[in-house]
Write an enzyme that holds these catalytic residues in place. Sequence first.
Site, short mmCIF file in Angstrom:
data_model
loop_
_atom_site.label_atom_id
_atom_site.label_comp_id
_atom_site.label_asym_id
_atom_site.label_seq_id
_atom_site.Cartn_x
_atom_site.Cartn_y
_atom_site.Cartn_z
N GLU A 98 21.98 -0.72 11.46
CA GLU A 98 21.16 -1.19 12.56
C GLU A 98 19.67 -1.00 12.20
O GLU A 98 19.30 0.05 11.65
CB GLU A 98 21.50 -0.36 13.81
CG GLU A 98 21.05 -0.98 15.10
CD GLU A 98 21.39 -0.07 16.29
OE1 GLU A 98 20.67 -0.13 17.29
OE2 GLU A 98 22.36 0.72 16.18
N HIS A 135 8.68 3.31 8.77
CA HIS A 135 8.45 2.45 9.93
C HIS A 135 7.20 2.92 10.66
O HIS A 135 7.03 4.13 10.85
CB HIS A 135 9.67 2.51 10.87
CG HIS A 135 9.50 1.65 12.09
ND1 HIS A 135 9.63 0.29 12.04
CD2 HIS A 135 9.19 1.98 13.36
CE1 HIS A 135 9.41 -0.20 13.26
NE2 HIS A 135 9.14 0.80 14.08
N THR A 174 0.83 -1.22 0.00
CA THR A 174 0.00 0.00 0.00
C THR A 174 0.86 1.26 0.00
O THR A 174 0.45 2.28 -0.56
CB THR A 174 -1.00 0.04 1.19
OG1 THR A 174 -0.28 0.16 2.42
CG2 THR A 174 -1.89 -1.19 1.21
N ASN A 175 2.03 1.21 0.62
CA ASN A 175 2.93 2.37 0.53
C ASN A 175 3.47 2.52 -0.89
O ASN A 175 3.63 3.64 -1.39
CB ASN A 175 4.07 2.26 1.53
CG ASN A 175 3.64 2.71 2.91
OD1 ASN A 175 3.46 3.91 3.14
ND2 ASN A 175 3.45 1.77 3.82
N GLU A 209 1.06 7.04 6.90
CA GLU A 209 2.23 6.58 6.13
C GLU A 209 2.10 6.98 4.66
O GLU A 209 3.07 7.38 4.02
CB GLU A 209 2.38 5.06 6.22
CG GLU A 209 2.72 4.55 7.60
CD GLU A 209 2.96 3.04 7.62
OE1 GLU A 209 3.59 2.52 6.69
OE2 GLU A 209 2.50 2.39 8.57
C1 GRF Z 1 4.03 -0.56 6.70
O1 GRF Z 1 3.33 -0.47 7.91
C2 GRF Z 1 5.43 -0.01 6.84
O2 GRF Z 1 5.51 1.03 7.77
C3 GRF Z 1 6.18 -1.22 7.33
O3 GRF Z 1 5.64 -2.31 6.64
C4 GRF Z 1 4.29 -2.01 6.29
C5 GRF Z 1 4.18 -2.20 4.82
O4 GRF Z 1 2.85 -2.07 4.38
N1 GRF Z 1 7.60 -1.05 7.13
P1 GRF Z 1 2.54 -2.00 2.83
O5 GRF Z 1 3.12 -3.26 2.20
O6 GRF Z 1 3.17 -0.77 2.28
O7 GRF Z 1 1.05 -1.98 2.73
#
Ligand code: GRF
Length: 217
Positions: A145, A111, A15-16, A176
């Site tokens: 890290e 994150h 989704t991002n 996000e």
């Molecule tokens: C998101 O919550 C991001 O912050 C984390 O993994 C998740 C990925 O979600 N790193 P998507 O695949 O972008 O829907």
Amino acid sequence: MATLKLGVLISGRGTNLQALIDRCAEQSFPAEIAVVISNRGDAAGLARAAEAGIATEVIPHGDYDGRAAFDAEVGRALERHGVGLVCLAGFMRLLGTEFVDCWRDRLINIHPSLLPAFKGLDTHARALEAGVRFTGCTVHFVRAEMDVGPILVQAAVPVRPGDTEDTLAARVLAAEHRAYPSAVRLIAEGRVRVVDERVEIDGARAPEPTALNPRDD
Ligand code: GRF
């Protein structure tokens, strides 16, 4: 200004990635997605990329003899597509020091917490358990890290009475989807510098101060 070429690394639903695809489709947005790379052939995000006509590569981590060999293959794919900025978007593999150093300050992650709080997994459950009144998300430059590195953009969301892990996750996820394209835009516009492991942003404006949670009225 030339558009910045992004390489987006995913492992899942994407989704991002979709939020980046949507913003990059806007004519005035100064970045484009050159390639989407997944370490899993079944990542739903691959279909989102294909639907948008974006090149995809599947690099199954199990096919490689160790992390360095896998990382090197990812690096070659990024180079092949002329990528200038790597965006981790739900990419569930730790990248090794060599890769991270090679892409230093050209590699970002999102994150689902306000770092440095709640590094690692299950961030929303842990935020509820801790009783924090705000949580959110962080876009940061990647260091060796996990979930450490200079912070670019954060978005804060309130924790509401009766929230469950799912309701909180949905609220943070919506944040996000605004924060990640915003961070990419600031970088693509050449406004971002890392100085002494902190991020300086030309012309950055902060929002109005102080949101109280809960309100007392
Ligand atoms: C998101 O919550 C991001 O912050 C984390 O993994 C998740 C990925 O979600 N790193 P998507 O695949 O972008 O829907």
